[in-house]
Scaffold this active site. Sequence first.
Site, mmCIF file in Angstrom:
data_model
loop_
_atom_site.group_PDB
_atom_site.id
_atom_site.type_symbol
_atom_site.label_atom_id
_atom_site.label_comp_id
_atom_site.label_asym_id
_atom_site.label_seq_id
_atom_site.Cartn_x
_atom_site.Cartn_y
_atom_site.Cartn_z
ATOM 1 N N ARG A 97 -12.756 -13.818 3.017
ATOM 2 C CA ARG A 97 -11.470 -13.040 3.858
ATOM 3 C C ARG A 97 -11.715 -11.562 3.796
ATOM 4 O O ARG A 97 -11.593 -10.905 2.609
ATOM 5 C CB ARG A 97 -10.160 -13.320 2.983
ATOM 6 C CG ARG A 97 -8.914 -13.013 3.830
ATOM 7 C CD ARG A 97 -8.579 -11.628 3.218
ATOM 8 N NE ARG A 97 -7.441 -11.270 3.748
ATOM 9 C CZ ARG A 97 -6.543 -10.307 3.185
ATOM 10 N NH1 ARG A 97 -6.738 -9.800 1.819
ATOM 11 N NH2 ARG A 97 -5.420 -10.024 3.766
ATOM 12 N N HIS A 142 -5.343 -4.499 8.315
ATOM 13 C CA HIS A 142 -5.265 -4.212 6.871
ATOM 14 C C HIS A 142 -4.987 -2.640 6.729
ATOM 15 O O HIS A 142 -6.018 -2.282 6.198
ATOM 16 C CB HIS A 142 -6.454 -4.744 5.996
ATOM 17 C CG HIS A 142 -6.228 -4.865 4.492
ATOM 18 N ND1 HIS A 142 -6.082 -6.278 3.926
ATOM 19 C CD2 HIS A 142 -5.800 -4.098 3.741
ATOM 20 C CE1 HIS A 142 -5.783 -5.871 2.601
ATOM 21 N NE2 HIS A 142 -5.556 -4.710 2.544
ATOM 22 N N GLU A 188 0.387 -7.564 4.538
ATOM 23 C CA GLU A 188 1.726 -6.793 3.740
ATOM 24 C C GLU A 188 2.126 -5.875 4.673
ATOM 25 O O GLU A 188 2.306 -4.625 4.340
ATOM 26 C CB GLU A 188 1.029 -6.147 2.509
ATOM 27 C CG GLU A 188 0.105 -6.986 1.503
ATOM 28 C CD GLU A 188 -0.208 -6.361 0.203
ATOM 29 O OE1 GLU A 188 0.095 -5.266 0.180
ATOM 30 O OE2 GLU A 188 -0.662 -7.030 -0.701
ATOM 31 N N ASN A 320 -0.175 -12.638 -0.846
ATOM 32 C CA ASN A 320 -0.674 -11.971 -1.867
ATOM 33 C C ASN A 320 -0.041 -11.899 -3.183
ATOM 34 O O ASN A 320 1.394 -11.564 -3.004
ATOM 35 C CB ASN A 320 -0.841 -10.431 -1.427
ATOM 36 C CG ASN A 320 -2.000 -10.455 -0.346
ATOM 37 O OD1 ASN A 320 -2.778 -11.480 0.037
ATOM 38 N ND2 ASN A 320 -2.055 -9.288 0.399
ATOM 39 N N TYR A 322 0.375 -10.891 -7.254
ATOM 40 C CA TYR A 322 -0.445 -10.087 -8.452
ATOM 41 C C TYR A 322 0.613 -10.127 -9.683
ATOM 42 O O TYR A 322 0.085 -10.488 -10.635
ATOM 43 C CB TYR A 322 -0.673 -8.887 -8.033
ATOM 44 C CG TYR A 322 -1.901 -8.675 -6.984
ATOM 45 C CD1 TYR A 322 -1.478 -8.744 -5.705
ATOM 46 C CD2 TYR A 322 -3.114 -8.511 -7.575
ATOM 47 C CE1 TYR A 322 -2.537 -8.454 -4.780
ATOM 48 C CE2 TYR A 322 -4.037 -8.333 -6.665
ATOM 49 C CZ TYR A 322 -3.869 -8.275 -5.219
ATOM 50 O OH TYR A 322 -4.806 -7.900 -4.193
ATOM 51 N N GLU A 393 -4.649 -13.236 -1.732
ATOM 52 C CA GLU A 393 -5.197 -12.028 -2.718
ATOM 53 C C GLU A 393 -4.370 -12.451 -4.011
ATOM 54 O O GLU A 393 -3.402 -12.663 -3.981
ATOM 55 C CB GLU A 393 -4.737 -10.853 -2.217
ATOM 56 C CG GLU A 393 -5.415 -9.990 -1.029
ATOM 57 C CD GLU A 393 -4.937 -8.622 -0.856
ATOM 58 O OE1 GLU A 393 -4.634 -7.916 -1.751
ATOM 59 O OE2 GLU A 393 -5.185 -8.015 0.338
HETATM 60 C C1 GBH Z 1 -3.147 -5.337 -2.395
HETATM 61 O O1 GBH Z 1 -1.468 -5.076 -2.327
HETATM 62 C C2 GBH Z 1 -3.508 -5.059 -1.177
HETATM 63 O O2 GBH Z 1 -3.553 -5.628 -0.019
HETATM 64 C C3 GBH Z 1 -5.204 -4.511 -1.346
HETATM 65 O O3 GBH Z 1 -5.545 -3.938 -0.351
HETATM 66 C C4 GBH Z 1 -5.095 -3.762 -2.721
HETATM 67 O O4 GBH Z 1 -6.430 -3.284 -2.965
HETATM 68 C C5 GBH Z 1 -4.711 -4.881 -3.764
HETATM 69 O O5 GBH Z 1 -3.339 -5.047 -3.532
HETATM 70 C C6 GBH Z 1 -4.847 -3.921 -5.037
HETATM 71 O O6 GBH Z 1 -3.731 -3.034 -5.233
HETATM 72 O O7 GBH Z 1 1.194 2.842 -6.324
HETATM 73 O O8 GBH Z 1 3.306 2.635 -7.355
HETATM 74 O O9 GBH Z 1 3.073 2.816 -4.812
HETATM 75 C C7 GBH Z 1 -0.623 -5.574 -3.490
HETATM 76 C C8 GBH Z 1 0.580 -5.061 -3.398
HETATM 77 C C9 GBH Z 1 1.512 -2.994 -3.052
HETATM 78 C C10 GBH Z 1 0.786 -3.376 -4.882
HETATM 79 C C11 GBH Z 1 1.844 -1.434 -2.966
HETATM 80 C C12 GBH Z 1 0.818 -1.851 -5.262
HETATM 81 C C13 GBH Z 1 1.725 0.145 -4.673
HETATM 82 C C14 GBH Z 1 2.573 0.680 -5.940
HETATM 83 N N1 GBH Z 1 0.478 -3.654 -3.573
HETATM 84 N N2 GBH Z 1 1.821 -1.107 -4.513
HETATM 85 S S1 GBH Z 1 2.494 2.295 -5.979
#
Ligand code: GBH
Length: 489
Positions: A97, A142, A188, A320, A322, A393
């Site tokens: 992906r 993206h 996202e 996605n 996490y 993700e």
């Molecule tokens: C993904 O977002 C992205 O799609 C990907 O590109 C990225 O590399 C990966 O996560 C790992 O981060 O910094 O406190 O403002 C996951 C969702 C949304 C989680 C934005 C982190 C920022 C928090 N992300 N969030 S902050």
Amino acid sequence: MAKKKLVLKQEEEHDSVTTQVRRADFPPHFVFGVSTSSYQIEGGVDEGGRGKSIWDVFSHTEGKIVDGSNADVSVDHYHRYKEDIDLIAELGFKAYRFSISWPRIFPDGLGTKVNEEGIAFYNNVIDSLLEKGIEPFVTLYHWDLPLHLHDSIGGWLNKQIVDYFAIFADACFAHFGDRVKNWTTINEPLHIAVGGYDTGRSAPGRSHNPSVETYLAAHHMILAHSAAVSIYQNKYKEKQGGQIGLVVDCEWAEANSDKIEDQCAAQRRVEFQLGWFLHPLYFGDYPKTMRERLGDRLPEFTDEDKELILNGPMDFVGLNQYTSRLVFHAEDSGEEGHFEKSQQVAKMVEWEDGEMIGEKAASDWLYIVPWGMRKVLKYISDTYNNPPIYIMENGMDDEENENVPLQEVLDDKRRVAFYKGYIAEVAQAIKDGVDVRGYCAWSLLDNFEWSHGYTKRFGLVYVDFKKGLTRHPKSSAIWFKDFLKDSQE
Ligand code: GBH
């Protein structure tokens, strides 16, 4: 508390599953892949006729990236894509992906003339994947918006962006759709809207008028997504036989008590994340909970818009996933940003007895909570009539630390445990009846982690930024290789 016991019991039940998760726990046609995005890995920003994106400007703006870095070179995937695809094949993944850099296809975004060199680059990537029997999963957007579209019309703040995105999507289907059967439109939209126009921590870094811009940007992304879907469904699907979806992200929200107001807060928190996009696309309007709190800051869908978003629905939900939080109702949550504040939901990472919801990874936002995955999947299935879901993700990061010897860094036991735990929960979700069809790990390689630059490493494969960008598979990559082999026995 009763609430707590329930969750932990569920967790214990899974411990045994966790250590044993096998490829055979998934249907044979379930696809395992690995994930990246264009700006984070490609580099070659001035090559192949590529135009500038808003991330080029943002990353070169002082103070925006913690280590003062940018992705001008990044891990140089633009030149090393063959090596990287060999690696994907060697690890046994059957899907890859990645995303297409819009300014490589239309350098100024206007869509008047396609940049043939950009087309050629992605043709090479796609053909190399197919040669190795790897299925391409392509994301159109993206986060790397052509800079000119931001400068000239205001990017996502202007409804005209819908037309430009449609032209870009159409060009991608036309050039690549004979070989690409799995498309996603926008990665996202939540984070693009909130990071880009509320907190300003992502490009274009605005927090000028967040109570308006955040919701307007999101509104236009919903329409742009729908325009692309409708082009695919009406013009290409029959001939090309592929499928198309949107990629949403969701932190699971677990109420921290059995009180109704906390249960509602948890529900609301998930609606603000998933419902913001999926409610309009499945039901034709934003969730009530959002309307109640945001009033007319949430734009209206006109009849014409409604026809667009409800006509020719998408084929699957890309997810996605996490991390998770405990949440409770709070009139004033003390959270940062208009979007967070308006939810009246406070978040925490500790149970009442002080136990953590999960171990923290390197990023402050990322706590390791495998059971949250199963809950998000179940929620999507229950709320939106069991749509097919592809996890696009899922992963965790380690802090960059140049003092730790390479051999030690490569033995990423915590990441192995992370994947075992989360993947076991995906298997459980399938048993729950959720229609999950695929799973991609984030990420193939250590890469440019947006505002965190190169300080965080999400890769299954280590990249030596000091020594020629050489690639070194970590233990987690090897774990996947063994896990995936299992299926071929
Ligand atoms: C993904 O977002 C992205 O799609 C990907 O590109 C990225 O590399 C990966 O996560 C790992 O981060 O910094 O406190 O403002 C996951 C969702 C949304 C989680 C934005 C982190 C920022 C928090 N992300 N969030 S902050």
